[in-house]
Every structure is written in C-alpha cells, then in structure tokens.
Design a protein around this motif. Structure first.
Motif, PDB file in Angstrom:
ATOM      1  N   LEU A   1      -5.493  -7.470  -6.652  1.00 44.55           N
ATOM      2  CA  LEU A   1      -4.755  -6.821  -5.688  1.00 44.55           C
ATOM      3  C   LEU A   1      -5.518  -5.810  -4.931  1.00 44.55           C
ATOM      4  CD1 LEU A   1      -1.604  -6.532  -7.905  1.00 44.55           C
ATOM      5  CD2 LEU A   1      -1.771  -7.658  -5.696  1.00 44.55           C
TER       6      LEU A   1
ATOM      7  N   LEU B   1      -4.250  -3.024  -4.198  1.00 37.86           N
ATOM      8  CA  LEU B   1      -4.123  -1.858  -4.839  1.00 37.86           C
ATOM      9  C   LEU B   1      -5.030  -1.381  -6.003  1.00 37.86           C
ATOM     10  CD1 LEU B   1      -0.115  -2.764  -5.817  1.00 37.86           C
ATOM     11  CD2 LEU B   1      -0.937  -1.096  -4.213  1.00 37.86           C
TER      12      LEU B   1
ATOM     13  N   LEU C   1       5.531   7.182  -4.876  1.00 34.79           N
ATOM     14  CA  LEU C   1       5.948   6.046  -5.228  1.00 34.79           C
ATOM     15  C   LEU C   1       6.776   5.485  -6.511  1.00 34.79           C
ATOM     16  CD1 LEU C   1       6.210   3.402  -3.247  1.00 34.79           C
ATOM     17  CD2 LEU C   1       4.229   2.683  -4.886  1.00 34.79           C
ATOM     18  N   ARG C   2       7.765   5.051  -6.591  1.00 29.97           N
ATOM     19  CA  ARG C   2       8.680   4.864  -7.746  1.00 29.97           C
ATOM     20  C   ARG C   2       8.945   3.279  -7.756  1.00 29.97           C
ATOM     21  NH1 ARG C   2      13.996   6.524  -7.158  1.00 29.97           N
ATOM     22  NH2 ARG C   2      13.561   6.726  -4.845  1.00 29.97           N
TER      23      ARG C   2
ATOM     24  N   VAL D   1      11.159   0.639  -9.586  1.00 27.16           N
ATOM     25  CA  VAL D   1      12.553   0.217 -10.436  1.00 27.16           C
ATOM     26  C   VAL D   1      12.759  -1.197 -10.699  1.00 27.16           C
ATOM     27  CG1 VAL D   1      13.436   2.677  -9.294  1.00 27.16           C
ATOM     28  CG2 VAL D   1      13.775   0.247  -8.221  1.00 27.16           C
ATOM     29  N   ASP D   2      13.458  -1.276 -11.640  1.00 26.18           N
ATOM     30  CA  ASP D   2      13.626  -2.675 -12.124  1.00 26.18           C
ATOM     31  C   ASP D   2      15.176  -3.002 -11.728  1.00 26.18           C
ATOM     32  OD1 ASP D   2      11.111  -3.162 -13.054  1.00 26.18           O
ATOM     33  OD2 ASP D   2      11.767  -1.932 -14.881  1.00 26.18           O
TER      34      ASP D   2
ATOM     35  N   GLU E   1      16.231   3.304   1.287  1.00 24.58           N
ATOM     36  CA  GLU E   1      15.531   4.191   0.428  1.00 24.58           C
ATOM     37  C   GLU E   1      13.945   4.447   0.669  1.00 24.58           C
ATOM     38  OE1 GLU E   1      17.058   4.520  -4.130  1.00 24.58           O
ATOM     39  OE2 GLU E   1      17.467   2.384  -3.223  1.00 24.58           O
TER      40      GLU E   1
ATOM     41  N   GLY F   1      10.348   5.153  -0.521  1.00 24.60           N
ATOM     42  CA  GLY F   1       9.341   5.339  -1.574  1.00 24.60           C
ATOM     43  C   GLY F   1       9.818   4.525  -3.065  1.00 24.60           C
ATOM     44  N   VAL F   2      10.462   3.478  -2.707  1.00 19.38           N
ATOM     45  CA  VAL F   2      10.923   2.762  -3.982  1.00 19.38           C
ATOM     46  C   VAL F   2      10.329   1.433  -3.817  1.00 19.38           C
ATOM     47  CG1 VAL F   2      13.150   1.978  -4.855  1.00 19.38           C
ATOM     48  CG2 VAL F   2      13.072   3.959  -3.804  1.00 19.38           C
ATOM     49  N   VAL F   3      10.006   0.793  -4.882  1.00 17.24           N
ATOM     50  CA  VAL F   3       9.475  -0.748  -5.170  1.00 17.24           C
ATOM     51  C   VAL F   3      10.680  -1.092  -6.233  1.00 17.24           C
ATOM     52  CG1 VAL F   3       7.634  -2.333  -5.533  1.00 17.24           C
ATOM     53  CG2 VAL F   3       7.207   0.055  -4.565  1.00 17.24           C
ATOM     54  N   ARG F   4      11.317  -2.321  -5.830  1.00 16.34           N
ATOM     55  CA  ARG F   4      12.045  -2.810  -6.598  1.00 16.34           C
ATOM     56  C   ARG F   4      11.379  -4.172  -7.367  1.00 16.34           C
ATOM     57  NH1 ARG F   4      16.956  -0.611  -6.892  1.00 16.34           N
ATOM     58  NH2 ARG F   4      17.480   0.609  -5.054  1.00 16.34           N
ATOM     59  N   ARG F   5      11.352  -4.209  -8.601  1.00 14.68           N
ATOM     60  CA  ARG F   5      10.499  -5.289  -9.035  1.00 14.68           C
ATOM     61  C   ARG F   5      11.321  -6.441  -9.295  1.00 14.68           C
ATOM     62  NH1 ARG F   5       6.662  -1.302 -12.685  1.00 14.68           N
ATOM     63  NH2 ARG F   5       8.908  -0.936 -13.143  1.00 14.68           N
ATOM     64  N   ASN F   6      12.491  -6.397  -9.592  1.00 10.39           N
ATOM     65  CA  ASN F   6      13.271  -7.517 -10.180  1.00 10.39           C
ATOM     66  C   ASN F   6      14.394  -7.812  -8.817  1.00 10.39           C
ATOM     67  OD1 ASN F   6      12.070  -7.612 -12.586  1.00 10.39           O
ATOM     68  ND2 ASN F   6      13.475  -5.915 -13.302  1.00 10.39           N
TER      69      ASN F   6
ATOM     70  N   VAL G   1       1.182  -2.913  -1.257  1.00 12.05           N
ATOM     71  CA  VAL G   1       2.263  -2.661  -2.472  1.00 12.05           C
ATOM     72  C   VAL G   1       3.148  -3.730  -2.406  1.00 12.05           C
ATOM     73  CG1 VAL G   1       4.276  -1.071  -3.394  1.00 12.05           C
ATOM     74  CG2 VAL G   1       2.385  -0.179  -2.151  1.00 12.05           C
TER      75      VAL G   1
ATOM     76  N   ALA H   1       2.112  -6.945  -2.027  1.00  6.69           N
ATOM     77  CA  ALA H   1       1.569  -8.054  -2.366  1.00  6.69           C
ATOM     78  C   ALA H   1       1.740  -8.269  -4.100  1.00  6.69           C
ATOM     79  CB  ALA H   1      -0.047  -7.732  -2.217  1.00  6.69           C
ATOM     80  N   GLU H   2       1.762  -7.311  -4.705  1.00  8.64           N
ATOM     81  CA  GLU H   2       2.026  -7.258  -6.046  1.00  8.64           C
ATOM     82  C   GLU H   2       3.465  -7.898  -6.554  1.00  8.64           C
ATOM     83  OE1 GLU H   2       1.018  -4.525 -10.016  1.00  8.64           O
ATOM     84  OE2 GLU H   2       1.794  -3.462  -8.260  1.00  8.64           O
TER      85      GLU H   2
ATOM     86  N   ARG I   1      -1.256 -14.785  -4.190  1.00  2.35           N
ATOM     87  CA  ARG I   1      -0.192 -14.342  -5.002  1.00  2.35           C
ATOM     88  C   ARG I   1       1.048 -15.416  -4.716  1.00  2.35           C
ATOM     89  NH1 ARG I   1      -1.829 -10.385  -8.537  1.00  2.35           N
ATOM     90  NH2 ARG I   1       0.328 -10.207  -8.588  1.00  2.35           N
TER      91      ARG I   1
ATOM     92  N   PRO J   1      21.645 -15.741   3.509  1.00  8.45           N
ATOM     93  CA  PRO J   1      21.830 -15.133   2.382  1.00  8.45           C
ATOM     94  C   PRO J   1      21.869 -16.029   1.140  1.00  8.45           C
ATOM     95  CG  PRO J   1      23.509 -14.788   3.848  1.00  8.45           C
ATOM     96  CD  PRO J   1      22.810 -15.865   4.549  1.00  8.45           C
TER      97      PRO J   1
END
Lengths: 227, 227, 227, 227, 227, 227
Positions: free
Chosen positions: E207, E209, E223-224, E226-227, F3, F5-10, F72, F74-75, F107, F177
């Motif tokens: 990556l 990153l 940067l946060r 969240v799941d 929001e 600065g937020v990365v939602r992973r799921n 960010v 990409a991951e 990826r 959707p």
C-alpha cells in the motif's frame, strides 16, 4: 515562471502620479489606450455594482482550496495597493472574507482581485471593500501549502507583474504594466478628450456613419442597400 | 438564410397598437400565451434590475470582434425600435457602450438585445438605456468586416425577423412574430384576466391542488401518500 | 434512493430552537462549524441581494420541464419551512413564479431553494420572497409527470433530508442535518464568539501571521523571504 | 414561428442532385462557400470520430425531458433524410437510443442531429448510425407533451427549414437552405478546385504570405519586423 | 506586455538537448518537476488520442475571428518549433486547418497549441499533425487585423515566452521556461527514476500508506478508523 | 452527513449475485429500471470509448487539490469494488494516475469514478483500467488534509452509500442502492426481455406510433396533421 514558497519584499511600484491619473478612467478606455489588450476574462465581476478600484498590484499565487498565503501577502501590502490573487488551478472556494478584508484595509489595500471565490459579500459590501472575483462561495479553505507572494502571475487570463497598475470597475479589470503607466494615462486622456463633443453630436442625431466617415469604406467593402 | 453585406431599409413593423398592448405584459406571460415558445436563452440578462423593454426589432448580424455594423444599423432605427444583435459565432467582446447608446437613443431606439458583451454599463445604467446581453466586457472591437442589417437572425437561440415584437424584462427576452402580435396580446390578456382572483385565493390558503382540480389526475397518475 | 410518485406527510423537523439559533449565523460560519461540508454548489444564487433564509426543509423531486409536484409540495408546507426542489436532470426552465410564491407563503414557507430556474423575479423581489436558484428563466413548464415529496434528495450537489435545516444568504446555501442542528449551532456560536476581538486586532494593523502564530509553521514549510 | 402540436406531411426537399454534390464537401468548405454562415454551435459533436452525413432535414421540436415527438417524426422520414431535433429549452437528457435508431434507419434516415443528449452510443457506433449531439446521457425521457414536426426550428443556434440540406462531419454541422443548395455546391466546388495546387505549394515551403500576396497589405496595416 | 503589430524575428530558443530530454517525459511528470506549475487549463485537449509533442515555442497573438497572423507566424517557424496561439478574447472559431498545417509542417513545426478552435480535424489526424485546442469548429475567420508574433503571451492560463519548451500529451500542455529546461529535465528524470520500483511494489499489493510512510502523519492529523 | 477524518472498515456490500446480474445491463437500462433516477451528471465521461464497469462502491471524500485520502481508500478495497471519489468543492486537478491505478487494481478494484480530474490517461488506457471523470488534467495534488472513507457521499449529483452497486459505460454512471440491487436487476431483465422483438419490428419498418399504440393518445392530446 512560478517559484513556489517565495515572498519578494521589494517590488517596484508604478509611478504614483500615473496611478492617480489612470484612476480617472474606466477599464474600457484604458484597455483601448493600450491597444485593446491587458484585460482579465469577463467572468471577473465586482461583488457590488458601482465598485471602482485603481492601485498597484501585490500578487499572490494560491493553490486550490488553500488560502494560507493570503495571510502572508497581507504583510506586503502598502498604502494604495491592490491584492491580485492567482490560482494554480481552477477553484471556486471562498478564499477571502470580512476578517481578511479588515486586515487588508488596515494595511492600506484598496481592494482585491481574485481568480476564485470570496465570501461574506454582504459584510464586504457594507465595508465598501471592492472585490472582483470569479464567483461567490461560502466554502472555506485550509492553510497547508505554500504558494508565493510578489512573483509574476497569470490572473484570469492576464499577466500581472508586482507593481503593475490595476484598474477595475463594472466593465472588468485591466492591467497596465508599471513601465507604461504614464504613457497609457496620456493615451487614455487623449482618447477621452473629444468624447464629450462626439457624444453631443450623436445625441443630436448625427450618425457615426457620418461622424467617423464610414460610408465610403463600407461601400468599398461591398455593403449594399436594398429596399 | 444569412446574406452578408446587405442592409434592408424597408421592413414591416408589427402593428403599433399590438406592441403597445404587449408592453403591458411580462416576458413569461407572453411566452405562455404563445404556447411556451419564442424565448431567448436564459443567459441573456439585463444590465440592471428592473429593466423593461417592448418594441419592434431591427436586426443586425455581427462577426466576432467586429462592431462595424452597429453604426450601420443605427441609421435604420425608427422610434420605438429595439436593436437585436446576433453573432455568427460566440464572442464575449464589448460591442456596445455609452456613445452608441447615445446614438441609438437619439434615433429612437428603446434598448438593445445582444448575444455578446457590452461595456460602459455604469453609464448605460445612469442613462436608463436597457440592454440584455450575454455578458459584460470592457474588451473593444474592430471595424473591418461586413455583416448585415434587417435580415432574419438567430439571437441567443431565438429566431427574429425584422419587425417582430421584442419584450424583455428581468425574466428574459421573448420574440413575438409581427403577424401574431395582436393575437398574442389577446391571449396574454386573457391569461392575466383571472390572475388576481387566483392570487387572492392562493393568498387565502387555497391550494393549487384544489383550485386547479389536480387531485384526481394526480391520483390517476399513481401518486401515493404515505405517513 | 429516489422513490417516484410518493408524498411523505409526516417528517421529523429539526428542533425549532436550534433552527432559531442557526438563523443568526451566515452560511459560511455554519459550513465551517460543520467541518467545511454541507454546501450547495456556488451557482446557487439569491434572486436579490441581501436575501436571508433559515428553516426546515420540505423536499420535492422534479423532472425537467415539469412543475406539477410544486403544487403537491405546497400542501406539505408547515410554518417556517423552506421548500428544497431537486431535479432528476439539469434544466433551466422557470418552475416557480409569483402565484406559487403566494401559495407557498400562505402555507408558511419562508422561501425556496431550487436547482433550476424561476421567473417573475421582479414580483418575488417586491414580495420579499427569497429564492436561491440556478438561473432565472421565463420558460414555463408542463404538469404531466410524477416526482416525489419529502424524500431525501440531492440538490445542487448537497444531500438534503426532509426536516434538515437550510440556511441561505448572499454567500450560498448550507444544509444542516436535523440531528446535528443543535451541535452545529453551538459550534457556530463558539466560532463567532471571538470574531469581534480578532476583527478589532486586524483593524488595528495586527497581522494574521502574528495573531494566528503562522510564522513558525510557514518557515518550517520552507517559506523564503527575498529582497 | 413555432406552432405546437402540428405535423407537416408535405415538405419540399432540396434537389437530390445538389444534396449529392454537397455530400462531397466538408462542413468547413460549405460554410465558407455560403459566406461563413449556417453553422450550428461547436458544442455539437459526433458520437464517434469520422462520422459523416449529408441529407435533407426533417425537423422536430421537442420539450425538455419528453421524446414523444421522436416517434411522430419517424413516420415523416423519407430515404436520405436527416432528422434535426430542436429543443424549446436546454436539456441534456438522452432522447434517442438504439431502438429509435433502428426505426429511423428502417424509414431511410441517414442520421440524427439533436440539440440535447443521446444514449446507447456504443450500439449506435456499432450500427454506424451517425449522430451529432450536445452530450451523451443515459437519462431517459417521458412521452407526455406535444411538440411539432416539420416546422422551421432553431437547432444549436442555426435556423433550419424542413427540406434544407444538412452536412455534418468531425468539424461540425452546417445547414444549407434548400433554395441555395445548387449554388452553394457550385461555390464549394470552385473553392476546392485549386486547393490541391495550394497544398502542393505550401508543402514545398512556399509561404501563404507570398502565395496570397499578404505582405503588402500587412505592411500597409502597420506590421513591423524587429530583430 | 502585449505590443500589437510586431514580429520578432530573433528569439532565443531553449537548448536543443534539454528539449530532447524533456520530450521523453509526460506533461504530468514535467509539471511536478517544476513544482506543480506551468500547465495550461485542462480544457486544452488533443484532437486525437495519443498525440504527443515537444518543441520550442513560437508565439502568435490573435484577435477573435481573425487568423491573419497565422500566416505571419508561419515564416518564423524553425525546425522543431511548436506554434503557440493566444487570443485577446475568448473565441471558438476555427483558426487553423489542413492548408496551414501543411505550411507549418513544411516550415518545420511539430504541432500547434491554440486557445481557440481548429477545423479539418479529420485531415489533421490523417496527417499526424498534433493540435491541442479549446474546441473544434468549422467556423472560418477573416484576415483584417494585426496581432503580434513572438511576444510573450498568456495561452489558456499559462504564460509563454518565445523559445520556451512546450510539452503536450493526452494529459495536457505544460510550458517550461527556456532558462530552466535543463534543470527541469534533470528533476523529471530523478522523479521517474524510481517509479518502476514503486510500480512493482504497488502491483504486488504493497500500500502507498506503507510505501510512503503515511500512517503516522495521518494518525497525527486525526484520522480515525471505525468498524 | 459528512464526517471528516473517518474511515469505516466494515461496509455491507450489495449481494454479489445481484451485482453480477446488473453487470449485464447498460447504465440506461438500469436507470429506467429504477424509475429514471440514480444517474450521475452527464459530464462524467469514460477516459476511453467502450469502457464498462460494474461493482460495489467504496467511497472517498476529497478536498480540492488534495489526494491524500486516495491512499487511505486503497486499503479498504475488496475484490470487485469500484472506488467512488467525491469532492467537497469543484476541482479539476488530476487526483489519480497510473501508480494509484496499479495499487487499486492490485487490491481488487475494477475501476474508478471521480468527480474531478485524472491523469496518465494513456497509461490507464493501456492498462485497461476504466475511469469515469469530470475531466483530464496533468495538475497534481498535495497530501495535507483529511477527508473520509466509506461515508455516504454525493458524487456528480448522485447519492452513493458504501456498498451500493455502480454500473458505468459509454452512456454514463448509475448507482443502485445495495438493498434494491436484486429487484433492479429483475426489472432491468424484464425491460430487455422483449427488446429483441421490438428491434426486429422496428427494423422491418413498423413504426413506434403503431407498436406502442401512440396514435390515439397523440390525437387526444391534440396532434394535427397538415399537408
């Protein structure tokens, strides 16, 4: 041309007397006096009708979405300057509002010309701080990237050197190279000298066709009148 | 369609009474009365708010960057005419300013509609000379190429024959063919006749849904209300 | 997302107190307080200078050239609402004029935000009925196709849920999610609290460079001063 | 000009021989042969490179978002016609796709010119059905409102009468009035007659300055050479 | 800045070796190597995909609707030059076609960059003569007004001095000042040196990153996950 | 909504079978199957003709001039995803090139949809990595400001939730959707089921007027045929 991260402190401003004389003319007259060049694109509009501005350019080059250098340029303003803000790429963000206007004015700036957006236009109008911009936008910016101050820039299609004269009104924004300021003021004056006479004749019904002697060249070019 | 280098001196203007009657209506009402056609593109804007214009078209076809024919058309203006200036290609130059406005007014023109730029807008505003244009630009033009006067033109997407009625206001510019001027004035009048009554009902809280009997057709079309 | 032919009657409006508090701030301040998001595109302009609006959104989704649903949305307006009209595709037609404004006002609407054109702007201005629109056009519409009322919409690039707070002024239009209205009002208030102090300092000639402590980060980023 | 809800069945098409002769020339040559007029706006682009079209116009006037009349015009197509679709207001919707193209081709149409959007461009390209349009859009339309067929229209800034000749290629779309088709074909032929000779000279390094005798008029106009 | 009616015959062209080296890089790489400046506006597009051009600028300043100076600039072309055509005001006319291209090529020009329209694009494509332009238009021009040749110009927002290096490809047009050509070629080379290595790592799933060490600065910036 | 600065992973991706089924249809068919909604603006164009893409959205919100978050996002890419990049304000910079494309592909990304510019389009085309963008620009970006990943965004006028299905082709980009993916695939299939039959009839010269039974409703609407 563009050096990044540089602030030039000493610039040569156009002769104050020439600026003063140029301030008496509209942008259209000055542009004609220069040989029909020097104008910014017509998308540059004043934020309120009747705005008028004449002064010497201090320039700033900004990146999209970043107004950090607007604070840097503030320190370089001298009495009678106009801040000319160019962008490295198109951006409609609002780079400037009433706080910066308060600062610019306190440092002596007569107004702002920016190839991007501005905000707080109600306050700027109330302050009588004239701005010519590409658009109005409430969108704010960050302070993260270096541009430059007092380097030559291209603003809304016009080339501007620090110290050049900027004249702006309802018709647009024109840039006069510092070295030509006096000569252009002379030419603008000559151009306006007989306007009153022309206006009186036209108001009396005399045709431009006759006043300017156009009938013969038009006929030569082949103009035909039919009934 | 376009003949170059031709000036037609004799045109048939719409009936003066019909023009007078049409001048009482807004561009939106007239456009509806014509069957929702006849409008110029919405980029045509008045140079000052509240401008209003109604008159018969004298047309001029211009080339980009060249306003020579504006002097030629001046001679063909009669009292109550509106000059309609079309371009052979897109151009934002300022083809018209206060000197030409003085001349046009002296010849009897009520205003100008131009699919290009104008300048001296502060002076034009002070004169109360209404102009609808694509933009404002201090950029001047040359006088080198022939166009034509009083030929049919396409101006801002609308077809205009010399003598047609042009009505312009804050909402835009509409063109009424001369032959239909009276009928359109009748239709516009009929359209406005019961507007006061409708307005009163709506002001009292009556819904258009009920006043226009829309509930049944909406239901038939499948409109569903959910809570 | 978009359901067609649906009218939701019950929507949850943002807290009235929060709306009231938000109405004291400009669109630029609120947008900053939200983290620099929530703005509509800057092409959305008020039909007259100085227009100001704050209220809760009732939304309507329209098809190009068809304003039938504007009559349907009228019935769903409550006191203090703002009608937010989105389009399924770009259209410059005039979907709204003085009759609909009379109806909307009678139902309690404070104004309109529409991603298309409006007409009768002279009358709307005289009424003091504020509208933010993409353009002005006399072009009328038909009433033939169903859209929806009070569904989530994208208007001029901003996502709007029914009940969200809409604040609009000369700088643009900002949308505050209903659930965040109170928090955003708090943040906006905090943001403005020390503006008077800043303004006074800047007016006295203090530079933002010093007031905001920018000299060190600028130097770290590599800013060079040359003479 | 625009009558709504009318289909003219009998139109006078330009002379087939003249159309045939015009089909040998590019849009630029024909436009020059007409006196530099007759072009549609340059935003009209072919959906694939190398597209070429020449034929007689059958016209259709459409409302934004509504393609009902495209089915009506299909019946009026004769072998060798070009459908010219104008809009009463700007719209980017996709009014035309592969099913209509199949129908138009079966009726004898050579292609389509439309001042709006089209879709299924991959299929249209595979079919070799040439279209000049303002844009490409997957957005569909309704079938609810009457326009007209075979009335004079303004399409992308050009006036088109039913039966006029339309020639389109990579450079754009030009319209030749039916009555002038033969004369314009003659003029275009004359214009091209000595192009091969000119091209050979230029390829050999002869300058246009000399070949066209421009040096003297340039000097008279004041051109100065400096070292 | 702009002198009208002047042709400079002697210009200082960038070092041929530096031009040669720069021709190996894309416009994006060169623009980055210059500090993210020097690009023309992105509306400048090649007339065919895959076009590539590198050479020294000879400049020409044109007025709207007038291509007279294109014949004047032809004489000033030396082997390996690129003609850069700027306009005094926006214009979409087709200033250039296959005859001028034949002449330019015979004089040694590698291609054309023009802030206006061109025509005969099918022929230009067949010739393999690359052009970057604002648009394509069949609209022809007159030959009536003087501009200038080999003066500094602003073309599509970029400042160009005669002799500067112009590199253009599918991504756009970049201008390298003659005096910086060697240094920029060095910087571009350094920039590309380790791209193959980076590409291989990224292709293997590493990556950015991690490769660029971004995780820590991102975390510091707040940067946060969240799941 | 947004929001920072937020990365939602799921995120919940649309059913893979439904995505597979949707991939068989064009954007126009899917948009019709959804009730004529869900399209991005038509300015979103593929970087090469014939590009086709179907996958589940991972979203990223970017600020003008800053592509930090592209690394960010990409991951967060899983096999078969489509990256959908939205902007907080209009920007034409090139946020994406061949290195990022190499990473995204490694990826598992099928392509990119971005409401801004991209660069290295020649390389991207050679890679067969499809991108739909607002424009092409060599202009690079900085890495200084946080946006967010996998939050709901508005991209080119369309609302996109992470996990939604994105289908793109030459006609544009449509968003389905996640919850409706199966139903829309059913509707799209039903829509196409009888297209072959219709096409055959139209190819045989049957008119849509007859095939769709339009003659009676057209007559009821008032359509008149004249000779």
């Amino acid at each position: 041309m563009y050096e990044m991260g540089v602030v030039r402190r000493n610039i040569v401003r156009a002769d104050a007397g020439a600026v003063q004389r140029l301030s008496a003319f509209g942008s259209a007259t000055i542009h004609e006096a220069m040989g029909r060049v020097g104008l910014m694109q017509p998308y540059m509009r004043p934020i309120y009708p009747g705005a008028h501005l004449a002064g010497t350019a201090v320039t700033v080059l900004l990146h999209p979405g970043d107004n950090w250098m607007m604070h840097v340029v503030a320190e370089q303003i001298a009495q009678g300057d106009v801040v000319v803000a160019a962008l490295t790429a198109d951006c409609t963000d609002g780079f400037f509002g009433d706080l910066l206007a308060t600062s610019f004015r306190a440092r002596g700036a007569g107004g702002l010309v920016i190839d991007a957006g501005v905000r707080d236009v109600k306050d700027l109008t109330a302050m009588g701080f004239p701005v010519w911009s590409k658009c109005v936008s409430a969108k704010g910016t960050v302070k993260a990237t270096l541009g430059s101050v007092n380097i030559p820039v291209v603003c809304a299609g016009a080339f501007v050197n620090p110290g050049d004269v900027v004249v702006a009104d309802d018709d647009g924004v024109v840039v006069v190279p510092a070295a030509r300021a006096g000569a252009v003021a002379d030419a603008a004056g000559a151009r306006e000298a007989n306007e009153a006479d022309k206006r009186a004749k036209l108001a009396a019904g005399v045709l431009g066709l006759d006043m300017y002697g156009m009938r013969e060249p038009l006929a030569k070019a082949g103009l035909r009148y039919v009934d």
